[in-house]
Design a protein around this motif. Structure first.
Motif, PDB file in Angstrom:
ATOM      1  N   ASN A  88      -4.284   5.702  -8.635  1.00  0.00           N
ATOM      2  CA  ASN A  88      -3.357   5.522  -7.946  1.00  0.00           C
ATOM      3  C   ASN A  88      -3.602   4.390  -6.778  1.00  0.00           C
ATOM      4  OD1 ASN A  88      -0.673   6.523  -6.896  1.00  0.00           O
ATOM      5  ND2 ASN A  88      -1.554   7.420  -4.940  1.00  0.00           N
ATOM      6  N   ARG A  89      -4.824   4.307  -6.454  1.00  0.00           N
ATOM      7  CA  ARG A  89      -5.185   3.108  -5.568  1.00  0.00           C
ATOM      8  C   ARG A  89      -4.932   1.766  -6.309  1.00  0.00           C
ATOM      9  NH1 ARG A  89      -4.368   4.190  -0.797  1.00  0.00           N
ATOM     10  NH2 ARG A  89      -5.668   2.575  -0.127  1.00  0.00           N
ATOM     11  N   GLY A 133       0.752  -1.136   0.108  1.00  0.00           N
ATOM     12  CA  GLY A 133       0.129  -0.056   0.039  1.00  0.00           C
ATOM     13  C   GLY A 133       0.975   1.236  -0.019  1.00  0.00           C
ATOM     14  N   LYS A 134       0.038   2.501  -0.247  1.00  0.00           N
ATOM     15  CA  LYS A 134       0.849   3.630  -0.129  1.00  0.00           C
ATOM     16  C   LYS A 134      -0.128   4.676   0.069  1.00  0.00           C
ATOM     17  CE  LYS A 134       1.044   4.129  -5.181  1.00  0.00           C
ATOM     18  NZ  LYS A 134       1.894   4.600  -6.104  1.00  0.00           N
ATOM     19  N   ALA A 135       0.260   5.976   0.545  1.00  0.00           N
ATOM     20  CA  ALA A 135      -0.502   7.013   0.790  1.00  0.00           C
ATOM     21  C   ALA A 135      -1.298   7.495  -0.028  1.00  0.00           C
ATOM     22  CB  ALA A 135       0.335   8.105   1.476  1.00  0.00           C
ATOM     23  N   TRP A 136      -2.611   7.828   0.227  1.00  0.00           N
ATOM     24  CA  TRP A 136      -3.615   8.309  -0.706  1.00  0.00           C
ATOM     25  C   TRP A 136      -3.228   9.323  -1.940  1.00  0.00           C
ATOM     26  CZ3 TRP A 136      -9.646   7.649  -1.158  1.00  0.00           C
ATOM     27  CH2 TRP A 136      -9.899   6.470  -0.430  1.00  0.00           C
ATOM     28  N   PHE A 137      -2.330  10.451  -1.192  1.00  0.00           N
ATOM     29  CA  PHE A 137      -2.145  11.466  -1.891  1.00  0.00           C
ATOM     30  C   PHE A 137      -0.423  11.394  -2.344  1.00  0.00           C
ATOM     31  CE2 PHE A 137      -5.916  13.085  -0.344  1.00  0.00           C
ATOM     32  CZ  PHE A 137      -6.353  13.650  -1.249  1.00  0.00           C
ATOM     33  N   ASP A 138       0.045   9.976  -2.376  1.00  0.00           N
ATOM     34  CA  ASP A 138       1.481   9.942  -2.580  1.00  0.00           C
ATOM     35  C   ASP A 138       1.371   9.476  -4.341  1.00  0.00           C
ATOM     36  OD1 ASP A 138       4.081   9.212  -3.485  1.00  0.00           O
ATOM     37  OD2 ASP A 138       4.003   7.364  -2.071  1.00  0.00           O
ATOM     38  N   ILE A 144      -6.621   9.936  -7.706  1.00  0.00           N
ATOM     39  CA  ILE A 144      -6.546   9.132  -6.519  1.00  0.00           C
ATOM     40  C   ILE A 144      -6.954   7.639  -6.895  1.00  0.00           C
ATOM     41  CG2 ILE A 144      -7.711   8.742  -4.277  1.00  0.00           C
ATOM     42  CD1 ILE A 144      -7.614  11.864  -4.206  1.00  0.00           C
TER      43      ILE A 144
END
Lengths: 403, 271
Positions: free
Chosen positions: B261-262, B9-14, B258
């Motif tokens: 990215n997800r 996983g990674k941050a929503w806004f990364d 977003i």
């Protein structure tokens, strides 16, 4: 010194059933039905941890589905781990296939640039290596022809050449070596050898034990998503070969009669059943048979066949003084030395023979099929060239006679 | 030394912008590949790229000139319609291209890592070439009819930028959704055809009446097309409706990023 690759407790889970593309209808149905099948899980990797030092060349071996390729995909960031952590120090390039992104309409020259940048090279790097790449591939004459007009051999050669000129600090390679004709394969292996000694960190996945033995300094064995062995190439390959017991090894239907018949036949390396042999170890054939009528008119005869060619014929009397067989169970073992058979598929024809008239008490043709992997010896016998032909490797005794 | 840490996983806004920058060359090369392949075949290939919108242009002009005589601010219908079509053609080709970009590169995506965002982005960059061709044709026609370019022309880049954001935003949504559900591949052409009628391409937005205008501006392309026409022809200056369109563009673009990215790191497992 810091590690090039650090893998800590890495796991990867696939969701069976729910995996893959669906259409909306199935998805909605899945939501409604709470079908437990869609929650089935499969662990492709379980709790994998190991470190790789800079400059180390590591081979990952294991059977299909053992998790090697999944691990490579996670390290190359194509796929995401379910848990755990990987730290990479250095630029990474992965070679999971050759020619990724090649477009048939584009020329060889254009595809070199396209493929190179997809693999992570900068334009400048590609430009400076361009001549080398073209040279290595041997397709100079067609470099401005669309690759759709290439033969498949040319295509693969060009593709490999681009890949071979990558210069990352960490290189991940998945069995892409076996490309092209025999000549080019040798060239590829040579190139990989150069790369492996150039101080780069390499993780190499392969089923070719010879290539692993030749290129790697350390090997890791995977089985069903778990790390089984991590050690020297010899140990790990040994363990792998031990583990690969054939399902039908020695399995046959004994045919009892009033005289004598086989009850068991096994191919062993030390005490382990095997069906793949490498050239570095002795192996033996163990035969067990039952004698009902005591006799002195009996030979245990073995013919080793390579395909349809007879390699040798041998009977127990070649070495043993046993002439009389009492009623009961008898066991013989015939040992063959290492460095004896060339690579290929073999089997034994095995007989309990009546020497007085040449007839058989029990005939078991086409038993104990096994493979000799001649590639697995290159590290130990540098002088031995692969595929030299002939039925056996017979070193003979060479001496210099004149002064 | 370059250091990478891989975890779940990674941050929503990364959005991995640094990485995106590092791979910028690949963006140009992917764009170049698309253009090269499209125009490599024959000269007819290029012609078809023009004939298709030209046909639409003629039909639209005819319908809105003879059937519903709309207010074109004194410009010939052909010019009026073309100025509207420039942005729409760009938008729809980005949406279609970016929307299908991941699926059409399955092989690459499952074998090599690179920021996946480059694929839809390359479609947006590539389509700019077509937009440039249309704008050149438009300029020639402008002079042919004896008009000078409007002084509002300096605003044109801003509206082109908005069109890029809108196209990429919708394209990201569609590509993210179609990775999971292939149905979305069939939704795209439908959506675009519908969009063409609710977007003021051949008519000014003012002609639908005040009651509907706000609703029209909810379609982000309404603001962009009106704005582009204003920059090129200097007619129908933007109203507060433009603000609404810009907000919608921003929301679609950021939410698209977003959503994409997800799903980005799961693509290889799903596709």
């Amino acid at each position: 010194m810091s590690k090039a690759i650090e893998i800590e407790n890495l796991s990867k889970k696939f969701q069976l059933g729910a995996i893959g593309t669906q259409n909306l209808r199935h998805w909605l149905q899945g939501l409604m039905s709470k079908d437990p099948r869609s929650k089935e899980e499969f662990w492709a990797l379980q709790d994998i941890s190991f470190d790789v030092a800079p400059g180390e060349v590591i081979g990952l071996i294991g059977r299909n589905g053992a998790g090697k390729s999944t691990l490579l995909k996670i390290i190359s960031r194509i796929s995401e781990p379910t848990s755990g952590k990987i730290t990479l120090n250095g630029r990474v390039s992965s070679l999971l296939e050759v020619g990724t992104g090649f477009h048939p309409e584009l020329t060889g020259r254009e595809n070199i640039f396209l493929n190179g940048s997809i693999l992570g090279m900068t334009r400048k790097e590609i430009k400076s290596k361009f001549d080398e790449i073209v040279d290595f591939s041997g397709v100079e004459k067609f470099i401005d022809t669309p690759v759709k007009r290439y033969s498949s051999g040319m295509y693969v050669r060009l593709a490999f050449s681009v890949a071979a000129h990558l210069e990352p600090e960490i290189l991940l390679v998945d069995e892409v070596l076996a490309v092209g004709d025999h000549e080019f394969q040798k060239k590829c292996l040579g190139k990989m050898g150069d790369i492996s000694t150039s101080g780069r960190t390499i993780i190499f996945v392969s089923h070719n034990m010879g290539a692993v033995a030749e290129l790697c300094s350390r090997a890791i064995l995977f089985e069903q998503g778990k790390l089984i062995t991590d050690g020297t190439v010899d140990d790990t390959i040994g363990k792998y070969i031990q583990g690969s017991t054939g399902p039908d090894q020695g399995a046959f239907e004994p045919s009892p009669n009033e005289h004598a018949w086989f009850t068991k036949m096994e191919l062993k390396r030390q005490d382990d059943l095997v069906h793949t042999l490498d050239l570095n170890h002795d192996f033996s054939l163990e035969l067990t048979f039952e004698v009902r009528t005591p006799t002195d008119d009996l030979d245990v005869a073995v013919i080793l066949m390579k395909g349809t060619q007879r390699v040798f014929f041998s009977i127990h009397k070649d070495q043993l003084e046993t002439h009389f067989f009492a009623q009961g169970t008898h066991s013989f073992r015939m040992t063959l030395p290492s460095m004896y058979l060339t690579g290929g598929n073999y089997h034994f024809d095995i007989y309990l023979r009546r020497p007085s008239d040449g007839s058989h008490y029990d005939a078991q043709p086409q038993r104990i099929q096994f493979t000799v992997d001649e590639l697995s010896l290159n590290t130990h016998h540098k002088g031995y060239a692969q595929k030299r032909g002939g039925l056996t490797i017979f070193p003979g005794e060479w001496k210099k006679v004149n002064e | 030394m370059h250091k990478t840490v891989i975890t779940h996983g990674k941050a929503w806004f990364d959005f991995g912008l640094k990485e995106l920058y590092r791979y910028r060359e690949l963006l140009w090369i992917l764009t170049w590949r698309d253009l090269k392949v499209r125009y490599a075949q024959t000269i007819v290939g290029v012609l078809w790229a023009i004939i298709n919108p030209l046909f639409t242009l003629v039909v639209l002009t005819f319908v809105f000139k003879t059937v519903a005589d709309v207010d074109t601010g004194g410009y010939p219908h052909l010019l009026f319609t073309l100025s509207g079509m420039a942005a729409w053609t760009y938008f729809s080709s980005v949406v279609a291209g970016a929307g299908g970009s991941i699926i059409s590169s399955q092989q690459m995506v499952s074998k090599v890592y690179f920021p996946r965002l480059l694929l839809p982005l390359s479609k947006a960059v590539g389509a700019l070439v077509d937009l440039a061709v249309v704008l050149v044709i438009l300029t020639i026609m402008l002079f042919w009819y004896g008009f000078a370019p409007s002084s509002t022309l300096i605003y044109l880049p801003a509206f082109i930028f908005l069109a890029i954001l809108a196209g990429v935003g919708v394209g990201l949504w569609i590509s993210a959704m179609s990775i999971r559900f292939r149905d979305f591949m069939y939704v795209t052409p439908l959506l675009l055809r519908l969009g063409m009628f609710i977007t003021p391409i051949a008519y000014p937005v003012s002609s639908v009446g005040e009651k509907w205008e706000t609703l029209m501006y909810l379609n982000p392309m309404t603001g962009i097309i009106e704005g582009m026409r204003w920059s090129i022809l200097g007619i129908h200056p933007p109203t507060e409706g433009l603000t609404l369109s810009i907000i919608v563009v921003a929301v679609v673009f950021i939410s698209g990023l977003i959503v994409f990215n997800r799903i980005e790191r799961k693509i290889a497992d799903i596709i």
